[in-house]
Design a protein around this motif. Structure first.
Motif, mmCIF file in Angstrom:
data_model
loop_
_atom_site.group_PDB
_atom_site.id
_atom_site.type_symbol
_atom_site.label_atom_id
_atom_site.label_comp_id
_atom_site.label_asym_id
_atom_site.label_seq_id
_atom_site.Cartn_x
_atom_site.Cartn_y
_atom_site.Cartn_z
ATOM 1 N N ASP A 561 28.352 -7.453 20.021
ATOM 2 C CA ASP A 561 29.570 -6.680 19.816
ATOM 3 C C ASP A 561 30.371 -6.636 21.106
ATOM 4 O OD1 ASP A 561 30.140 -3.598 17.931
ATOM 5 O OD2 ASP A 561 31.301 -5.413 18.178
ATOM 6 N N SER A 562 30.725 -7.816 21.596
ATOM 7 C CA SER A 562 31.423 -7.951 22.874
ATOM 8 C C SER A 562 32.865 -8.388 22.685
ATOM 9 C CB SER A 562 30.697 -8.985 23.755
ATOM 10 O OG SER A 562 29.376 -8.590 24.026
ATOM 11 N N HIS A 563 33.271 -8.544 21.449
ATOM 12 C CA HIS A 563 34.613 -9.048 21.155
ATOM 13 C C HIS A 563 35.553 -7.885 20.845
ATOM 14 C CE1 HIS A 563 32.910 -13.086 21.092
ATOM 15 N NE2 HIS A 563 31.922 -12.590 20.383
ATOM 16 N N GLN A 564 36.826 -8.164 20.777
ATOM 17 C CA GLN A 564 37.783 -7.086 20.563
ATOM 18 C C GLN A 564 37.745 -6.550 19.138
ATOM 19 O OE1 GLN A 564 41.204 -10.127 21.035
ATOM 20 N NE2 GLN A 564 42.139 -8.445 19.923
ATOM 21 N N TRP A 565 37.101 -7.280 18.231
ATOM 22 C CA TRP A 565 36.952 -6.849 16.852
ATOM 23 C C TRP A 565 35.480 -6.576 16.582
ATOM 24 C CZ3 TRP A 565 41.597 -5.991 14.939
ATOM 25 C CH2 TRP A 565 42.668 -6.758 15.408
ATOM 26 N N THR A 609 29.727 -15.752 16.025
ATOM 27 C CA THR A 609 29.362 -14.392 15.632
ATOM 28 C C THR A 609 30.272 -13.928 14.510
ATOM 29 O OG1 THR A 609 28.518 -13.824 17.824
ATOM 30 C CG2 THR A 609 29.229 -12.002 16.422
ATOM 31 N N PRO A 610 29.731 -13.692 13.328
ATOM 32 C CA PRO A 610 30.577 -13.191 12.242
ATOM 33 C C PRO A 610 31.138 -11.814 12.570
ATOM 34 C CG PRO A 610 28.518 -14.091 11.378
ATOM 35 C CD PRO A 610 28.361 -13.983 12.871
ATOM 36 N N LEU A 611 32.416 -11.645 12.350
ATOM 37 C CA LEU A 611 33.091 -10.372 12.560
ATOM 38 C C LEU A 611 33.408 -9.722 11.213
ATOM 39 C CD1 LEU A 611 35.692 -11.388 15.311
ATOM 40 C CD2 LEU A 611 33.374 -10.480 15.637
ATOM 41 N N ARG A 612 33.646 -8.427 11.257
ATOM 42 C CA ARG A 612 34.081 -7.744 10.047
ATOM 43 C C ARG A 612 35.480 -8.222 9.658
ATOM 44 N NH1 ARG A 612 32.460 -1.379 11.163
ATOM 45 N NH2 ARG A 612 30.228 -1.712 11.502
ATOM 46 N N PRO A 613 35.759 -8.250 8.367
ATOM 47 C CA PRO A 613 37.094 -8.696 7.950
ATOM 48 C C PRO A 613 38.179 -7.822 8.563
ATOM 49 C CG PRO A 613 35.605 -8.567 6.066
ATOM 50 C CD PRO A 613 34.889 -7.929 7.225
ATOM 51 N N GLY A 614 39.310 -8.451 8.867
ATOM 52 C CA GLY A 614 40.439 -7.713 9.402
ATOM 53 C C GLY A 614 41.303 -7.157 8.297
ATOM 54 N N PRO A 615 42.480 -6.655 8.643
ATOM 55 C CA PRO A 615 43.410 -6.157 7.621
ATOM 56 C C PRO A 615 43.731 -7.253 6.605
ATOM 57 C CG PRO A 615 44.139 -5.583 9.836
ATOM 58 C CD PRO A 615 43.003 -6.531 10.001
ATOM 59 N N ALA A 616 44.030 -6.868 5.402
ATOM 60 C CA ALA A 616 44.297 -7.839 4.336
ATOM 61 C C ALA A 616 45.366 -8.830 4.768
ATOM 62 C CB ALA A 616 44.748 -7.101 3.075
ATOM 63 N N ASP A 619 43.828 -13.171 9.570
ATOM 64 C CA ASP A 619 42.604 -13.826 10.037
ATOM 65 C C ASP A 619 42.232 -13.287 11.407
ATOM 66 O OD1 ASP A 619 43.877 -16.787 8.545
ATOM 67 O OD2 ASP A 619 42.185 -15.595 7.819
ATOM 68 N N ILE A 620 40.962 -12.971 11.605
ATOM 69 C CA ILE A 620 40.479 -12.311 12.809
ATOM 70 C C ILE A 620 39.544 -13.250 13.559
ATOM 71 C CG2 ILE A 620 39.045 -10.420 13.681
ATOM 72 C CD1 ILE A 620 41.795 -9.569 12.712
ATOM 73 N N SER A 621 39.789 -13.399 14.857
ATOM 74 C CA SER A 621 38.875 -14.171 15.707
ATOM 75 C C SER A 621 39.045 -13.706 17.142
ATOM 76 C CB SER A 621 39.155 -15.676 15.596
ATOM 77 O OG SER A 621 40.446 -15.988 16.095
ATOM 78 N N ALA A 622 38.075 -14.020 17.993
ATOM 79 C CA ALA A 622 38.136 -13.574 19.388
ATOM 80 C C ALA A 622 37.142 -14.369 20.219
ATOM 81 C CB ALA A 622 37.810 -12.083 19.490
ATOM 82 N N ALA A 623 37.417 -14.425 21.514
ATOM 83 C CA ALA A 623 36.470 -14.937 22.502
ATOM 84 C C ALA A 623 36.325 -13.872 23.574
ATOM 85 C CB ALA A 623 36.968 -16.246 23.120
ATOM 86 N N ALA A 634 35.899 -13.675 11.762
ATOM 87 C CA ALA A 634 35.732 -13.166 10.410
ATOM 88 C C ALA A 634 36.024 -14.333 9.461
ATOM 89 C CB ALA A 634 36.692 -12.009 10.152
ATOM 90 N N ARG A 635 35.070 -14.683 8.632
ATOM 91 C CA ARG A 635 35.183 -15.910 7.827
ATOM 92 C C ARG A 635 36.460 -15.890 6.993
ATOM 93 N NH1 ARG A 635 33.706 -17.822 2.765
ATOM 94 N NH2 ARG A 635 32.872 -15.771 2.188
#
Length: 798
Positions: A561-565, A609-616, A619-623, A634-635
């Motif tokens: 849990d080191s990402h912004q999401w 690392t799978p993230l929780r889904p973002g707002p509808a 698409d959510i991703s981070a490094a 988030a897939r």
């Protein structure tokens, strides 16, 4: 416009409202606010339970991964061990398992005893001590009501915390400045106590009751006092973190502050009084009677309601919440207008500069100018050749180049690990033995991206970071090597974790003993032996084998849990099946359409690392800057977008690793720059990172546009519009970087390499509609940016 408040992450819980000292500079009892007189001495069970429930409710609503709670007063130790235990246990029981609690107590130290220290050891409560320096300095204000000195008792408290058995509880020292005290004597007295951190605080004052300025001391005595300390601190190589000085250095470079008294970061703190009242920052008690009050309490109101209080909203409004004089000031982004309470003047409220304005100006500009002179820190040794840097500048980077970066990152992780260990321990002994007997097994664990994340969190004293991580790394490496050993591991979120291997569900908390044998390990009654089926409580890390690339789907390590999401929970079997299918499709697409990225990804990206889904619809991703080799995603619904997100985020991973060892820009540049894809201005490093990542985005949509060349339909139209938009954004950002005047020679060559890589995509025909759509998107973003940042000091490429 609807106000979206910043979630509260810091909570000051008043467990007792009286004090055993009579400090004459105390803002609670000696300044304008008198509300303490009508409050209960100690917080009741109902207040403690209500507080815990409200914080837990807020954490769940905002998916917070960590919160910081300070047990405070008055003097919190007067609440006694039973009440303090009750407060800690209620808070921990209420919070979700995936939210770390950084629990602290701030005390004058007079009552601190071994009994209290043993309690805080059991409850994992860090202890901060108020101490104003040597005996002469401390006794100027911090005395008992009968005039007796408190200094000897406070020193005894600090010595307790310095004992090896309690050292991990020692959070630091807080010193309130009195300019009549010798600054160097105060500093040396505090440093001699070997604190993990020192806070120097300006005395609370307002324009109505200004701070004392002794005759002959000059117009800026507080700046002069602090600069004397800063000079000695710098000469000594910064032997201990000093929060105020570090905040100035950080904010001068566009980074966040570490204290509410500097910088423009929105306030995220709320105070809970002993009667359950929810109040603004305690320092407001110095302004006028009732100044911190909100009219809310834990029984009838949510924390989101408190965040909408006008006072809270003003303290979250950044630059817009400052006076016109402050907004026009050249150091406003570092000063932030000073502490909110210090701006108060009768008749004008808080719409004023700080009463310490002149001192803050002198302090910040002097620190800024000294940091810009030859005393610049030496850059770390370069690890890449000029040819390898230019190879990366193209947006790609071959396998050997990325493996060179990965090897340098492993060396950095090893050094960070040694800094965290800072002394002998069983876990460190196991790691040292493995380094000699099975270095491959050790390296396999230390190259895990979140090993470095954990080490950095420990060194920065962040919530949820503790030395139990050292034992987890040692245990995982021992299991890999088959080294017989017994280690005690922490139980986090009801599980024992072995980085790179998996976790054993144990339930509860505390610790568990793990026994490693040549063919496996046993913990909490679960035996795991090689690839043999294990108890269902064993959840191994899942790895996906793709042609030429094996990637870990990390859903067990708490440090992920080191990402912004926020990270997703353990994947269910259907979710794992969907991830596997989409990764296979995305990998095939990368091979077809972005082949230049494949060798680098294969060599350097080990973990998704799978993230929780973002707002509808988003698409959510981070490094994460401190997690080389991992991206969080988030897939998405479309595997093609998964391919794009992998390539985009791995750009950040590569450039972050480059910046660890190569000086591409002048860190003294504190200007903010316009990034065409964001509504907020960015520091130079942020602009560089975004530009490099969008090289991959441009290439992706360029490849898609070629795939749909001449084709109608929504997919082709979208690809051409996206190419037109992202190539224009990226080209403008490259121009801004090159024109900034702040790139080093190597950085300028890197930016020119990016421009050369982008140039072919500028000539791909996309049609008039796509070009018009791109211009419209750029104009919309610029309008949003201007509306959000009208007073920002910004550089652009024009």
């Amino acid at each position: 416009m609807t106000h979206h408040p910043v979630p509260f992450r810091q909570f000051v819980l008043k467990v007792h409202s009286r004090c055993d000292l009579a400090c004459d500079h105390c803002y609670v009892y000696e300044h304008a606010d008198t509300s303490w007189r009508g409050r209960p001495r100690a917080a009741s069970d109902e207040v403690l339970a209500g507080t815990a429930e409200r914080i837990a409710e807020h954490v769940a609503a905002h998916r917070l991964r960590a919160v910081h709670v300070v047990l405070h007063g008055g003097e919190p130790l007067l609440a006694g061990p039973v009440r303090l235990r009750r407060a800690a246990e209620l808070l921990r029981a209420a919070l979700p398992e995936d939210c770390a609690l950084d629990l602290r107590i701030h005390t004058n130290g007079v009552l601190l005893s071994r009994e209290f220290c043993e309690l805080f050891d059991e409850l994992d409560v860090k202890v901060g001590i108020s101490l104003d320096g040597d005996r002469v300095a401390n006794d100027r204000h911090r005395r008992f009501a009968d005039g007796r000195s408190s200094h000897a008792k406070v020193l005894a408290a600090v010595e307790l915390l310095r004992l090896p058995e309690f050292r991990h509880l020692y959070a630091g020292l807080l010193c309130t400045i009195d300019v009549e005290n010798d600054p160097l004597a105060v500093y040396e007295a505090l440093v001699a106590l070997d604190p993990p951190r020192i806070d120097f605080l300006l005395p609370h004052a307002t324009w109505d009751v200004p701070p004392k300025r002794p005759d002959g001391a000059g117009p800026t005595p507080y700046a002069d006092w602090l600069l004397a300390v800063h000079d000695r601190w710098t000469e000594q190589g910064r032997p201990v973190p000093v929060r105020g000085f570090e905040s100035i250095h950080r904010t001068l470079r566009g980074r966040s502050s570490l204290t509410e008294s500097l910088g423009l970061d929105p306030a995220d703190l709320v105070v809970i009084e002993t009667d359950g009242s929810l109040e603004q920052a305690d320092s407001l008690k110095t302004a006028y009677d009732g100044a911190p009050a909100t009219g809310f309490d834990v029984f009838a109101h949510t924390l989101d309601e408190v965040a909408l209080h006008p006072g809270m909203m003003e303290r979250q409004s950044g630059l817009a919440g400052l006076s016109a004089q402050c907004r026009a000031c050249p150091v406003v982004r570092s000063c932030g207008g000073g502490l909110y309470a210090h701006r108060y003047r009768s008749g004008g409220g808080f719409d004023n500069p700080s009463v310490f304005c002149g001192d803050l100006m002198k302090l910040i500009t002097t620190v800024r100018d000294s940091a810009a002179t030859p005393a610049r820190e030496a850059a770390p040794p370069a690890v890449l050749t000029e040819e390898q840097l230019l190879e990366l500048a193209s947006g790609h980077g071959g396998g050997q180049t990325v493996r060179t970066l990965a090897a340098a990152q492993l060396g950095l992780t090893r050094r960070l690990l040694a800094a965290v260990a800072a002394g002998p321990s069983q876990a460190w002994g196991v790691l040292a033995e493995l380094d000699g007997r099975a270095p491959g097994a050790l390296d396999a664990v230390l190259t895990h991206p979140y090993a470095r994340s954990w080490a950095v969190r420990c060194l920065q004293g962040e919530p949820g970071a503790d030395l139990g991580g050292l034992a987890e790394l040692a245990a995982a490496a021992a299991v890999r090597a088959g080294l017989p050993v017994e280690l005690v591991l922490p139980v986090r979120g009801g599980a024992v974790h072995l980085p790179t291997l998996g976790r054993v569900l144990t339930g509860g908390s505390g610790e568990a003993r793990l026994t490693v044998t040549a063919d496996g390990f046993t913990v909490a009654g679960v035996r795991v032996r090689g690839d043999a089926p294990a108890d269902g409580r064993w959840q191994p890390v899942r790895r996906i084998g793709l042609p030429g690339w094996t990637v870990t789907l990390e859903d067990t390590d708490p440090q992920r849990d080191s990402h912004q999401w926020p990270a997703a929970d353990r994947l269910t079997d259907p979710e794992l099946t969907a991830w596997t299918a989409d990764l296979r499709a995305a990998w095939a697409l990368l091979g077809r359409e972005l082949p230049g990225h494949v060798p680098g990804i294969t060599a350097g990206l080990s973990t998704v690392t799978p993230l929780r889904p973002g707002p509808a619809g988003r698409d959510i991703s981070a490094a994460a800057r401190q997690a080389f080799g991992a991206v969080g995603i988030a897939r998405p619904a479309d595997p093609a977008i998964l391919a794009l997100l992998i390539a985009h985020e791995f750009q950040h991973v590569k450039l972050g690793a480059v910046l660890d060892f190569h000086d591409l820009y002048d860190p003294a540049d504190d200007r903010l720059y316009y990034a065409p894809w964001r509504p907020d201005p960015r520091p130079l490093e942020g602009l560089l990172q975004g530009t490099y990542a969008h090289l991959a985005v441009t290439e992706f949509w360029g490849a898609r546009a070629r795939t749909y060349d001449g084709a109608g339909g929504a997919a082709g139209t979208r690809a051409r519009l996206q190419l037109a938009t992202w190539r224009a954004h990226t080209a403008e950002a490259v121009r801004t970087l090159i024109g900034s005047g702040s790139l080093t020679d190597g950085g300028l060559r890197f930016a020119l390499g990016m421009r050369a890589a982008l140039t072919p995509w500028l000539d791909v025909p996309v049609g008039a509609d796509a070009e018009a759509g791109a211009r419209h998107a750029a104009a919309e973003n610029l309008a949003r940016w201007r509306a959000r940042s009208p007073e920002a000091v910004v550089a652009t490429g024009h």
